[in-house]
Design an enzyme around this catalytic site. Structure first.
Site, PDB file in Angstrom:
ATOM      1  CB  CYS A   1      -1.683   7.214   1.399  1.00 40.02           C
ATOM      2  SG  CYS A   1      -3.203   6.551   2.284  1.00 40.02           S
TER       3      CYS A   1
ATOM      4  CD  GLU B   1      -2.893  -0.971   0.629  1.00 40.01           C
ATOM      5  OE1 GLU B   1      -3.119  -0.033  -0.267  1.00 40.01           O
ATOM      6  OE2 GLU B   1      -3.809  -1.990   0.545  1.00 40.01           O
TER       7      GLU B   1
HETATM    8  P1  NAD Z   1       8.425   4.867   4.464  1.00 40.90           P
HETATM    9  O1  NAD Z   1       8.253   4.168   3.098  1.00 40.90           O
HETATM   10  O2  NAD Z   1       9.468   5.964   4.782  1.00 40.90           O
HETATM   11  O3  NAD Z   1       8.384   4.084   5.860  1.00 40.90           O
HETATM   12  C1  NAD Z   1       6.981   3.068   6.033  1.00 40.90           C
HETATM   13  C2  NAD Z   1       8.007   1.954   7.102  1.00 40.90           C
HETATM   14  O4  NAD Z   1       8.780   1.296   6.228  1.00 40.90           O
HETATM   15  C3  NAD Z   1       8.301   2.602   8.298  1.00 40.90           C
HETATM   16  O5  NAD Z   1       8.172   1.945   9.237  1.00 40.90           O
HETATM   17  C4  NAD Z   1       9.769   2.413   8.138  1.00 40.90           C
HETATM   18  O6  NAD Z   1      10.672   2.101   9.138  1.00 40.90           O
HETATM   19  C5  NAD Z   1       9.849   1.093   7.304  1.00 40.90           C
HETATM   20  N1  NAD Z   1      11.031   0.803   6.548  1.00 40.90           N
HETATM   21  C6  NAD Z   1      11.772   1.589   6.045  1.00 40.90           C
HETATM   22  N2  NAD Z   1      12.800   1.258   5.149  1.00 40.90           N
HETATM   23  C7  NAD Z   1      12.652   0.044   5.298  1.00 40.90           C
HETATM   24  C8  NAD Z   1      13.461  -1.235   4.791  1.00 40.90           C
HETATM   25  N3  NAD Z   1      14.464  -0.978   3.935  1.00 40.90           N
HETATM   26  N4  NAD Z   1      12.733  -2.427   4.779  1.00 40.90           N
HETATM   27  C9  NAD Z   1      11.525  -2.493   5.579  1.00 40.90           C
HETATM   28  N5  NAD Z   1      11.003  -1.749   5.978  1.00 40.90           N
HETATM   29  C10 NAD Z   1      11.348  -0.386   5.926  1.00 40.90           C
HETATM   30  O7  NAD Z   1       6.978   5.675   4.471  1.00 40.90           O
HETATM   31  P2  NAD Z   1       6.587   6.865   5.638  1.00 40.90           P
HETATM   32  O8  NAD Z   1       7.059   8.021   5.402  1.00 40.90           O
HETATM   33  O9  NAD Z   1       6.358   6.161   6.891  1.00 40.90           O
HETATM   34  O10 NAD Z   1       4.847   6.980   4.997  1.00 40.90           O
HETATM   35  C11 NAD Z   1       4.562   7.764   4.322  1.00 40.90           C
HETATM   36  C12 NAD Z   1       4.215   7.130   2.860  1.00 40.90           C
HETATM   37  O11 NAD Z   1       3.194   6.182   3.014  1.00 40.90           O
HETATM   38  C13 NAD Z   1       3.524   8.147   1.666  1.00 40.90           C
HETATM   39  O12 NAD Z   1       4.166   7.730   0.621  1.00 40.90           O
HETATM   40  C14 NAD Z   1       2.053   7.723   1.902  1.00 40.90           C
HETATM   41  O13 NAD Z   1       1.103   7.944   0.647  1.00 40.90           O
HETATM   42  C15 NAD Z   1       2.079   6.050   2.087  1.00 40.90           C
HETATM   43  N6  NAD Z   1       0.946   5.887   2.783  1.00 40.90           N
HETATM   44  C16 NAD Z   1       0.056   4.843   1.785  1.00 40.90           C
HETATM   45  C17 NAD Z   1      -1.236   4.261   2.445  1.00 40.90           C
HETATM   46  C18 NAD Z   1      -2.076   3.290   1.768  1.00 40.90           C
HETATM   47  O14 NAD Z   1      -2.778   2.764   2.201  1.00 40.90           O
HETATM   48  N7  NAD Z   1      -1.590   3.310   0.392  1.00 40.90           N
HETATM   49  C19 NAD Z   1      -1.469   4.753   3.769  1.00 40.90           C
HETATM   50  C20 NAD Z   1      -0.592   5.498   4.379  1.00 40.90           C
HETATM   51  C21 NAD Z   1       0.424   6.326   3.907  1.00 40.90           C
END
Ligand code: NAD
Length: 504
Positions: A282, A248
Site C-alpha cells: 500500500c 486504511e
Molecule cells: P479488499 O478491499 O479486496 O479486501 C480487504 C478485506 O475486506 C478482505 O478481508 C475482504 O474479505 C474484505 N471485504 C471484501 N468485501 C467486503 C465487504 N463488502 N464488507 C466487509 N468486508 C469486505 O483489499 P485487498 O485486495 O485484500 O487488499 C489490497 C488493498 O489494500 C490495496 O488497495 C492496498 O493498497 C490496501 N492496503 C492498504 C494498507 C494501508 O495501511 N493503508 C495496507 C495494506 C493494504
C-alpha cells in the site's frame, strides 16, 4: 466472571459448514481449508468477545502489558513457522515475510509498553474560571473492535490495528483476507496460548459477506485495511448502526528526487520501494518525479538496478508471484495504456506480465492522466517523470485522489519538501521508513482513508476520551446554581474582560 469457552461443534455441524481453500499462489496447492463463517457465527464471536472484553479491560495496563509481551515472545520464537505460512499463502520470499513479522513484533512491544503512558489518567489545567476543580482525562477501551484485513502484509498490516486495540484494553474479532486465513488463525491461536482464560482475540474466516457481517455485529469500532472501494462499503454498512470506522486504504505513492539528492541511493530506494513484494505494498512507490538536472543519471541507475532483479519462486528471485490473480489484468492494462499513449518501457513492458509473475517494468514519458499514473497499479512497475523543479514535483505528486505515503530524496530540503506533500507519512532519504518506527502514526488522506494506527495516535484510535472534573473546594464564585446573584454575574463579566478583553 466465568470463562467463556467455545462449544465444540458436532460432526454434523462441521459437515454442514461451507469451507474454502487457501491456495499457494505460486503453485495453486491447497495450503489450508477454513470455514466460511456466517452472520450468526460472527454475531456469536462478537458476543463472546463482549464478555471477554470486560475481563481484559479489568486486567489493567500492567496485566495486559505482561500478556502482550509474553505473546510477543511467542511470535518471536516461532517467527520462522509464521514466515513459512506467510510465504505459502502470499508467495512472498521468506526474507520479506520475516521483515513484516519483525516489524509487527516491534509494534507489539511498543504498544504494550506505552499504553499506560498514552492512555492512563492525566491531570489537565482547569483554568482560572474553574480553578477550584481538578481536571482529569483518561482513555478507556471501546469494548469490542472488529478488524478486517488485506492479504499483502497479512501480519504487519492487521497487527497495526490488533495489537494497538488489545493494548488499549479492547477485545478483537479479526476477519483476515480470504487469501490469507491461515496467517490470521495462527495469530489468534498463539494469542490464545498466552491468554487462555477468555476469547479476547478471535478470528472469523470467509469472504466479503463475513466481513460485512462483522460490520453489522455490534462491534464498537471497525478497523478496515484494504481497497478504497471496499472501504466505502464498510462505511455504509457501519453507518447503519453509527459504528465508528478506521479506513486504511490504497495509495499511489510518489517519490521525489531533488537536484542535490544522492542519486544512486534514490534509484535503489525507488526500485525496492516500487518492486519489493511484487509492488503489492500500500505504501509502495508507484510514481517518481525527478529534477531535470539529475533525471538522466537517475533513470540510468534505476534501469541498472531494476534489470538486476526478477520475480520467481527460486531462492535467487527477489520477489514472488502476484498473490491475487485478478490483479494481473489491472497491471497489464496500466502498462498497455501507458505504452499506447506515448510512454516507453525501459525495463519490462507488456511482456513482463505473465500468468503468475510480473517482471520489473520501468516506464517513462507516461502522460500524467493515464491509468499508470492515476490508479493504484499494485505491481512491480514504476513511472518516472522529469520535472523542472521541486514545485512542479510537489504539484504533480499532490494531484492524486490518494494520499497515503510519499518519499523525498534531497540533501538540503528534505523535511521542507516532506511537509508540502499531501500524504499521511513521508520518508526523507529513504522509503517506507516510518512503518518501522512504532512511535509514528500511520494512515492516509483522501481515498487512502482516515484514522491512524501505530504510535500514541494508534492507541487513542481504539479508546474513548473520558473527562472527569472533580471539585477540590467550594468556588468563590458560584456559577452553576439558580441562586447565582447579579453581583456574581457582574464579577464574572469583569473577570472575563480582564482575562480576554485586551485589544491585541
Ligand atoms: P479488499 O478491499 O479486496 O479486501 C480487504 C478485506 O475486506 C478482505 O478481508 C475482504 O474479505 C474484505 N471485504 C471484501 N468485501 C467486503 C465487504 N463488502 N464488507 C466487509 N468486508 C469486505 O483489499 P485487498 O485486495 O485484500 O487488499 C489490497 C488493498 O489494500 C490495496 O488497495 C492496498 O493498497 C490496501 N492496503 C492498504 C494498507 C494501508 O495501511 N493503508 C495496507 C495494506 C493494504
Amino acid at each position: 466472571m466465568t470463562s467463556v469457552k467455545a462449544e465444540p461443534e458436532t460432526t454434523a455441524e462441521q459437515a454442514a459448514r461451507e469451507t474454502f481453500d487457501s491456495l499457494d499462489p505460486a503453485t495453486d496447492e491447497v495450503v489450508g481449508t477454513y470455514p466460511v463463517h456466517t452472520a450468526d457465527d460472527v454475531a456469536t464471536a462478537v458476543e463472546r468477545a463482549r464478555a471477554a472484553s470486560s475481563w481484559w479491560a479489568g486486567l489493567g495496563f500492567a496485566g495486559r502489558e505482561e500478556r502482550l509481551q509474553r505473546w510477543k515472545g511467542v511470535l518471536t520464537r516461532r517467527s520462522a513457522q509464521l514466515a513459512e505460512l506467510v510465504h505459502a499463502e502470499t508467495g512472498k520470499p521468506h526474507g520479506d515475510a520475516m521483515l513484516e513479522i519483525v516489524l509487527a513484533i516491534d509494534h507489539t512491544a511498543w504498544a504494550a509498553k506505552h499504553a499506560r503512558k498514552v492512555l492512563g489518567p492525566k491531570r489537565r489545567a482547569a483554568g482560572l474560571l474553574m480553578a477550584n476543580q481538578a481536571a482529569i482525562v483518561e482513555y478507556q477501551p471501546l469494548g469490542v473492535v472488529g478488524v478486517i484485513g488485506p492479504w499483502n502484509y497479512p501480519v504487519f498490516t492487521p497487527m497495526g490495528s490488533i495489537v494497538y486495540a488489545l493494548a488499549a484494553g479492547n477485545a478483537v474479532v479479526f476477519k483476515p483476507s480470504e487469501l490469507t486465513p491461515g496467517v490470521g488463525k495462527w495469530l489468534a491461536d498463539t494469542f490464545a496460548e498466552v491468554v487462555p482464560e477468555h476469547p479476547v482475540f478471535q478470528v472469523v474466516t470467509g469472504f466479503g459477506e463475513t466481513g460485512a457481517a462483522l460490520c453489522r455485529a455490534g462491534v464498537d469500532k471497525l478497523a478496515f485495511t484494504g481497497s478504497p472501494a471496499t472501504g466505502k462499503k464498510i462505511m455504509a454498512a457501519c453507518a447503519e448502526t453509527l459504528t465508528q470506522v478506521l479506513i486504511e486504504a490504497g495509495g499511489k505513492d510518489a517519490l521525489l528526487v531533488d537536484s542535490d539528492a544522492d542519486v544512486p541511493a534514490a534509484a535503489d530506494a525507488a526500485v525496492w520501494g516500487g518492486m519489493s513484494n511484487a509492488g503489492q505494498t500500500c505504501v509502495g512507490v508507484e510514481r517518481v518525479y525527478v529534477h531535470e538536472r539529475v533525471y538522466d543519471d537517475f533513470v540510468k541507475k534505476v534501469v541498472d538496478v531494476a534489470s538486476s532483479v526478477r520475480a520467481g519462486s527460486d531462492a535467487e528471485a527477489k520477489f514472488g508471484p502476484i498473490t491475487m490473480p485478478a490483479q494481473l489484468e489491472i497491471i497489464r492494462r496500466h502498462i498497455a495504456d501507458a505504452l499506447s499513449r506515448g510512454g516507453r518501457a525501459l525495463v519490462g513492458g507488456e511482456d513482463a506480465v505473465g500468468d503468475r509473475y510480473v517482471q520489473p517494468t520501468v516506464l517513462v514519458d507516461v502522460p500524467e492522466d493515464s491509468a499508470a499514473v492515476r490508479e493504484e497499479t499494485f505491481g512491480p512497475t514504476l513511472t518516472i517523470a522529469k520535472v523542472r523543479d521541486m514545485d512542479e514535483a510537489i504539484a504533480k505528486a499532490n494531484d492524486s485522489r490518494y494520499g497515503l505515503a510519499s518519499a523525498v530524496f534531497s540533501k538540503s530540503r528534505g523535511v521542507e519538501l516532506a511537509r508540502r506533500l499531501r500524504s499521511g507519512m513521508t520518508s526523507v532519504n529513504g522509503v517506507i521508513s516510518f512503518a518501522g518506527i512504532p512511535s509514528l502514526p500511520f494512515g492516509g488522506i483522501g481515498d487512502s482513508g482516515f484514522g491512524r494506527i501505530h504510535g500514541p495516535e494508534g492507541l487513542r484510535e481504539f479508546a474513548r476520551a473520558k473527562a472527569i472534573a472533580k471539585q477540590r473546594f467550594k468556588p468563590p464564585l458560584l456559577l452553576t446554581t439558580f441562586s447565582r446573584t447579579a453581583k456574581t454575574d457582574a464579577t464574572v463579566a469583569k473577570l472575563i474582560t480582564v482575562l480576554h478583553g485586551k485589544r491585541r
